[in-house]
Design a protein around this motif. Structure first.
Motif, mmCIF file in Angstrom:
data_model
loop_
_atom_site.group_PDB
_atom_site.id
_atom_site.type_symbol
_atom_site.label_atom_id
_atom_site.label_comp_id
_atom_site.label_asym_id
_atom_site.label_seq_id
_atom_site.Cartn_x
_atom_site.Cartn_y
_atom_site.Cartn_z
ATOM 1 N N UNK A 426 -64.344 20.806 57.305
ATOM 2 C CA UNK A 426 -63.167 21.390 57.943
ATOM 3 C C UNK A 426 -63.529 22.713 58.614
ATOM 4 N N UNK A 427 -64.259 23.556 57.919
ATOM 5 C CA UNK A 427 -64.687 24.831 58.496
ATOM 6 C C UNK A 427 -65.563 24.615 59.724
ATOM 7 N N UNK A 428 -66.403 23.580 59.675
ATOM 8 C CA UNK A 428 -67.225 23.262 60.840
ATOM 9 C C UNK A 428 -66.358 23.019 62.066
ATOM 10 N N UNK A 429 -65.308 22.221 61.924
ATOM 11 C CA UNK A 429 -64.478 21.891 63.081
ATOM 12 C C UNK A 429 -63.659 23.088 63.557
ATOM 13 N N UNK A 430 -63.304 23.975 62.667
ATOM 14 C CA UNK A 430 -62.656 25.219 63.098
ATOM 15 C C UNK A 430 -63.633 26.046 63.944
ATOM 16 N N UNK A 431 -64.892 26.060 63.539
ATOM 17 C CA UNK A 431 -65.923 26.768 64.310
ATOM 18 C C UNK A 431 -66.097 26.115 65.675
ATOM 19 N N UNK A 432 -66.108 24.780 65.724
ATOM 20 C CA UNK A 432 -66.269 24.087 67.002
ATOM 21 C C UNK A 432 -65.078 24.349 67.921
ATOM 22 N N UNK A 433 -63.869 24.404 67.356
ATOM 23 C CA UNK A 433 -62.705 24.736 68.160
ATOM 24 C C UNK A 433 -62.791 26.149 68.714
ATOM 25 N N UNK A 434 -63.252 27.089 67.895
ATOM 26 C CA UNK A 434 -63.427 28.467 68.358
ATOM 27 C C UNK A 434 -64.494 28.544 69.447
ATOM 28 N N UNK A 435 -65.538 27.760 69.291
ATOM 29 C CA UNK A 435 -66.608 27.698 70.291
ATOM 30 C C UNK A 435 -66.053 27.253 71.641
ATOM 31 N N UNK A 436 -65.242 26.209 71.638
ATOM 32 C CA UNK A 436 -64.645 25.742 72.888
ATOM 33 C C UNK A 436 -63.648 26.749 73.446
ATOM 34 N N UNK A 437 -62.966 27.487 72.580
ATOM 35 C CA UNK A 437 -62.045 28.517 73.050
ATOM 36 C C UNK A 437 -62.800 29.603 73.816
ATOM 37 N N UNK A 438 -63.989 29.977 73.348
ATOM 38 C CA UNK A 438 -64.814 30.967 74.048
ATOM 39 C C UNK A 438 -65.247 30.422 75.409
ATOM 40 N N UNK A 439 -65.666 29.151 75.448
ATOM 41 C CA UNK A 439 -66.049 28.541 76.731
ATOM 42 C C UNK A 439 -64.880 28.572 77.709
ATOM 43 N N UNK A 440 -63.696 28.205 77.224
ATOM 44 C CA UNK A 440 -62.521 28.182 78.107
ATOM 45 C C UNK A 440 -62.208 29.573 78.632
ATOM 46 N N UNK A 441 -62.317 30.584 77.788
ATOM 47 C CA UNK A 441 -62.028 31.952 78.220
ATOM 48 C C UNK A 441 -62.999 32.390 79.320
ATOM 49 N N UNK A 442 -64.270 32.104 79.134
ATOM 50 C CA UNK A 442 -65.272 32.485 80.128
ATOM 51 C C UNK A 442 -64.980 31.860 81.484
ATOM 52 N N UNK A 443 -64.647 30.569 81.499
ATOM 53 C CA UNK A 443 -64.462 29.885 82.778
ATOM 54 C C UNK A 443 -63.080 30.126 83.375
ATOM 55 N N UNK A 444 -62.094 30.421 82.558
ATOM 56 C CA UNK A 444 -60.797 30.818 83.117
ATOM 57 C C UNK A 444 -60.941 32.153 83.847
ATOM 58 N N UNK A 445 -61.652 33.098 83.243
ATOM 59 C CA UNK A 445 -61.885 34.395 83.893
ATOM 60 C C UNK A 445 -62.650 34.210 85.199
ATOM 61 N N UNK A 446 -63.725 33.446 85.137
ATOM 62 C CA UNK A 446 -64.512 33.186 86.343
ATOM 63 C C UNK A 446 -63.683 32.422 87.382
ATOM 64 N N UNK A 447 -62.899 31.445 86.938
ATOM 65 C CA UNK A 447 -62.092 30.662 87.864
ATOM 66 C C UNK A 447 -61.030 31.486 88.553
ATOM 67 N N UNK A 448 -60.369 32.372 87.814
ATOM 68 C CA UNK A 448 -59.356 33.249 88.414
ATOM 69 C C UNK A 448 -60.007 34.169 89.448
#
Length: 479
Positions: A426-448
């Motif tokens: 369960x903790x692993x998947x929370x980490x993977x979700x956080x990992x994808x959240x960081x990716x999304x933040x990076x590309x949303x900033x770049x995309x804007x």
């Protein structure tokens, strides 16, 4: 016999058909969606903690170790030996699963499966070395469809055999052994390619460089076409010294040239960065999703629908990927923002998968995540391939996959391996979700930033220029 003879005489239909059938049977792994329950259950009797924190990480480490050597050997040995080896190791994997007890056997299985997955580069690049350029797009479609259909049919059939026919996990592994044996036999029917992408020999490499220089005016295709069978003969004659020092130097030079072209613009770098980051998380999630399902609803006490879910997810993912061809979007402007937004949706889906107490909510989260990834990886692949030659695309595919695997290995080493943190599923998947959240933040900033720069500029902006600095000609082989 007449139809078969005509098929064999075709310059593209025969190798395409054989490779498509190979891909279908190699991916029609009826038992694969039920691997974790089989290992944890009475047939192998391995604990969930050992499977999660010891056994599965071996595949990740081995895959990283084999990927680059297999990539080079694929071109050096001209594809077919690696496809045969892939078929053999896939067969041996199911021999181990069916008939060899003990944890040591499963360790060997993970190592051999790493060779199988690393050899996918041989499968997906083989066809471009044996068929004419004008048939690349059709052949690619057939091969992708064969892989998808094989995986979907195998997962669905496995679910039917478990839920309706009442077969146990050992029996469906035995059936899968028979199916992948057909793939292994089919691999011997593949014709041996007569040319390589990088290990070409001095004359072929010189001709390749000359044709690449002629590309902007469109003369390259004409030059290659006029060379005809004479070029192929020259490549055959020149290939006798493919392991010589001069050929190795030429191969290194072509690799370096292809690397420079592959990452020649920020546009390509950003798309490749998303590919590597997102694929690392995707592969990690795919590797451990069965253990997550078994944690929420143990297979020992509940009905298992892994096969049905995988089959449905594959179809949904394929539909999402297919929808890309019907969406009219200026990806050079909106692409990075789309990567960020859909990565954010994927992050939310992973969090749902991790935190859901209901198995169907977990299934839904997984389906949403896989659909988002399939959509974006299709766009990313198209954007990169459309601007690169075959050699550069193959190298980019290999480098991006290697970087993704390196990141996945770091995640495994830190969070999964029992020698380090060894966190629960369960903790692993929370980490993977956080990992994808960081990716999304990076590309949303770049995309804007990209969209704002585009809208604030009255003429051709720097964004447009950096997106337009890639190769000028779009070749059919890129698709």
């Amino acid at each position: 016999m007449g139809c078969w003879a005509r098929l064999k005489s075709s310059d593209w239909a025969y190798p395409t058909a054989v490779l498509a059938f190979y891909g279908f049977f190699a991916n029609c792994r009826i038992a694969e969606p039920f691997l974790a329950p089989y290992l944890i259950g009475p047939h192998k009797n391995i604990s969930e903690e050992v499977v999660t924190n010891y056994l599965f990480p071996i595949w990740t480490y081995s895959y990283l170790a084999f990927l680059f050597p297999v990539f080079l050997l694929t071109d050096l040995l001209r594809h077919k030996p690696l496809i045969v080896l892939q078929g053999l190791f896939l067969l041996l994997n199911y021999v181990l699963l069916c008939f060899v007890p003990g944890l040591t056997a499963m360790v060997f299985l993970e190592i051999m499966y790493a060779v199988v997955t690393a050899s996918d580069v041989a499968y997906f690049s083989y066809i471009y070395s044996v068929i004419p350029t004008e048939n690349y797009q059709r052949a690619t479609g057939y091969l992708r469809s064969a892989v998808l259909f094989g995986y979907t049919l195998g997962a669905g059939l496995g679910q039917v055999l478990i839920s309706l026919a009442g077969l146990d996990y050992f029996q469906i592994n035995a059936i899968t052994l028979g199916v992948v044996s057909v793939a292994f036999l089919l691999s011997f029917w593949l014709p041996k390619p007569k040319r390589s992408m990088f290990f070409k020999g001095r004359k072929a490499a010189a001709l390749g460089q000359k044709s690449q220089q002629a590309r902007p005016g469109g003369a390259a295709d004409e030059t290659v076409s006029d060379a005809g069978s004479g070029k192929r003969k020259m490549e055959r004659n020149d290939s006798t010294g493919w392991c010589g020092g001069e050929n190795m130097v030429n191969a290194g030079h072509l690799l370096w040239q292809s690397f420079r072209e592959s990452y020649s613009s920020r546009h390509l770098i950003y798309w490749s960065l998303w590919w590597a980051l997102a694929t690392a998380g995707y592969t990690q999630i795919m590797n451990y999703i069965q253990l997550m399902w078994d944690h929420i609803e143990p297979s020992a006490t509940s009905s298992v629908y892994n096969g049905g879910v995988e089959a449905a997810c594959s179809l949904v993912g394929a539909a999402a990927a297919l929808s890309v061809s019907h969406i009219e979007v200026n990806w050079s402007v909106w692409g990075e923002l789309a990567l960020g937004v859909f990565s954010a949706i994927g992050a939310g889906a992973v969090f749902l998968t991790a935190l859901a107490s209901n198995i169907w909510a977990c299934y839904a989260g997984y389906a949403l995540f896989k659909s988002c990834y399939m959509l974006l990886i299709t766009v990313t692949t198209f954007q990169i391939a459309a601007n690169l030659s075959l050699e550069c695309y193959a190298l980019t595919f290999g480098i991006n996959t290697f970087v993704a695997l390196a990141l996945q290995t770091v995640m495994t080493l830190i969070f999964v391996d029992e020698a380090t943190l060894g966190v629960d599923i369960v903790t692993q998947f929370i980490i993977y979700g956080s990992y994808y959240a960081v990716i999304s933040a990076l590309f949303i900033i770049r995309g804007v930033y990209t969209v704002c720069a585009m809208r604030s500029s009255p003429g051709p902006s720097n964004v447009q220029k950096e997106h337009g600095d890639t190769a000028e000609v779009i070749h059919a082989e890129s698709f």
